[in-house]
Enzyme design. Sequence first.
Site, mmCIF file in Angstrom:
data_model
loop_
_atom_site.group_PDB
_atom_site.id
_atom_site.type_symbol
_atom_site.label_atom_id
_atom_site.label_comp_id
_atom_site.label_asym_id
_atom_site.label_seq_id
_atom_site.Cartn_x
_atom_site.Cartn_y
_atom_site.Cartn_z
ATOM 1 N N ARG A 20 0.838 -1.202 0.000
ATOM 2 C CA ARG A 20 0.000 0.000 0.000
ATOM 3 C C ARG A 20 0.878 1.259 0.000
ATOM 4 N NH1 ARG A 20 1.272 2.205 4.254
ATOM 5 N NH2 ARG A 20 0.203 4.054 3.525
ATOM 6 N N GLY A 21 0.188 2.417 -0.147
ATOM 7 C CA GLY A 21 0.911 3.676 -0.280
ATOM 8 C C GLY A 21 1.080 3.913 -1.775
ATOM 9 N N ARG A 59 -6.952 -0.924 -7.186
ATOM 10 C CA ARG A 59 -7.386 0.213 -6.373
ATOM 11 C C ARG A 59 -7.579 1.393 -7.327
ATOM 12 N NH1 ARG A 59 -4.380 1.296 -0.978
ATOM 13 N NH2 ARG A 59 -6.396 2.263 -0.567
ATOM 14 N N CYS A 123 -2.004 9.559 8.223
ATOM 15 C CA CYS A 123 -1.807 8.298 7.511
ATOM 16 C C CYS A 123 -0.323 7.915 7.489
ATOM 17 C CB CYS A 123 -2.396 8.353 6.106
ATOM 18 S SG CYS A 123 -2.596 6.700 5.384
ATOM 19 N N ASP A 192 -2.373 10.806 -2.948
ATOM 20 C CA ASP A 192 -2.705 9.684 -3.832
ATOM 21 C C ASP A 192 -2.884 10.198 -5.253
ATOM 22 O OD1 ASP A 192 -3.662 8.754 -0.975
ATOM 23 O OD2 ASP A 192 -3.203 6.990 -2.190
ATOM 24 N N ASN A 202 -6.354 12.448 -0.950
ATOM 25 C CA ASN A 202 -5.487 11.734 -0.006
ATOM 26 C C ASN A 202 -6.348 11.030 1.034
ATOM 27 O OD1 ASN A 202 -2.709 11.153 0.802
ATOM 28 N ND2 ASN A 202 -3.123 12.390 2.610
ATOM 29 N N LYS A 203 -5.700 10.317 1.936
ATOM 30 C CA LYS A 203 -6.398 9.499 2.930
ATOM 31 C C LYS A 203 -7.567 10.227 3.576
ATOM 32 C CE LYS A 203 -5.618 6.080 3.566
ATOM 33 N NZ LYS A 203 -6.342 5.101 2.718
ATOM 34 N N LYS A 228 2.065 11.474 -9.509
ATOM 35 C CA LYS A 228 0.794 11.462 -8.759
ATOM 36 C C LYS A 228 -0.172 12.529 -9.285
ATOM 37 C CE LYS A 228 2.703 9.266 -4.730
ATOM 38 N NZ LYS A 228 3.401 9.508 -3.463
HETATM 39 O O1 LIG Z 1 3.257 7.303 -1.868
HETATM 40 P P1 LIG Z 1 3.263 7.583 -0.408
HETATM 41 O O2 LIG Z 1 3.725 8.965 -0.102
HETATM 42 O O3 LIG Z 1 3.991 6.516 0.389
HETATM 43 O O4 LIG Z 1 1.750 7.462 0.109
HETATM 44 C C1 LIG Z 1 0.757 8.319 -0.384
HETATM 45 C C2 LIG Z 1 -0.591 8.005 0.175
HETATM 46 O O5 LIG Z 1 -0.927 6.628 -0.007
HETATM 47 C C3 LIG Z 1 -1.702 6.195 1.121
HETATM 48 O O6 LIG Z 1 -2.845 5.491 0.725
HETATM 49 P P2 LIG Z 1 -3.153 3.966 1.192
HETATM 50 O O7 LIG Z 1 -2.676 3.747 2.600
HETATM 51 O O8 LIG Z 1 -2.482 3.059 0.174
HETATM 52 O O9 LIG Z 1 -4.663 3.846 1.079
HETATM 53 C C4 LIG Z 1 -2.011 7.445 1.926
HETATM 54 O O10 LIG Z 1 -3.191 8.092 1.529
HETATM 55 C C5 LIG Z 1 -0.762 8.248 1.673
HETATM 56 O O11 LIG Z 1 -0.919 9.615 1.978
#
Ligand SMILES: O=P(O)(O)OC[C@H]1O[C@H](OP(=O)(O)O)[C@H](O)[C@@H]1O
Length: 314
Positions: A20-21, A59, A123, A192, A202-203, A228
Amino acid sequence: MPNFKLVEESAKKIINMEVRGASRIARFAAETLKEFAKTVEKDFDENMRKASEILMNTRPTAVSLFNAINYVMMYKGENDEEKKADAIRRAEEFIRWVDTAKQKIGEIGAKRIKDGWTILTHCNSSTALMVIKTAFRQGKNIEVIATESRPRYQGHLTVKELAGEGIPTTLIVDSAVRYFMKDVDCVIVGADTITVNGALINKIGTSQIALCARESRVPFMVCAETYKFSPATLFGELVVIEERDAREVAPEEILNLGVKVRNPAFDVTPREYIDLIVTEIGAIPPEMAYVIIRERLGYGLEMGELKVSAKHFD
Ligand SMILES: O=P(O)(O)OC[C@H]1O[C@H](OP(=O)(O)O)[C@H](O)[C@@H]1O
């Protein structure tokens, strides 16, 4: 034999959030396509198209996934062999983009953090944390307040990471943000997706934090790699907000009552609440989103027509 099992397994990991992320998802998709491409011996286009569709349908919100897949899929070649080599090269190039961008954002963003500041984050954004960690490593005496980020508690990952660095960190419940805002000097979050009009997806909960920061005149900084930014929003598309299973939010006992439970994973923060977006090519105001989509990603409005041109990362 094309290894679709590998692709299915990767897709599952993205769906269940084992991976994730936004940037990790993008990097993982590029890695998966690279490994998959190596296993394709014939009908390269057809097999790659199928594999990208499987990954794309995991996703829906983070555009980084789309941009990663799209980047790899812009491979060229006269025959399958050449196409395969180019797809692998492009996947490697995208992976490098992910890795180098985060470092650069860390350096650029850290310049905006002052000694003695308390930073609030939400998050678990590897990009936002890179900025915070870089500032700390430069010797700035900073503290962090991290939200737990229900329902998946990514905030726990954040506090573990920051504590591991030795950064003084306080964990709070999401609803305590306004209570603590008086102690905060700057909010730093990840992204995101950034839309063409500079809004941040974002989250879930990010927009409430932005509202609260604005009320208290606390600067709100977003850390987002240029992959992004969403080209589709230039063509009028709206960003789909992922709504996840109700069981992430409520136990069976509640669900059995027949009440409706909603679980959107993301929300939209309008650009008016954003002071700065730190990208790997500079710290920009949200109003510059279109320029990023045109100059960096290669999608533009030209001569009154929508024109798409595939750009390479350099
Ligand atoms: O790319 P990086 O900066 O690591 O993350 C960006 C975003 O991805 C995450 O989504 P999730 O937890 O996958 O739903 C969060 O919303 C976080 O802010």
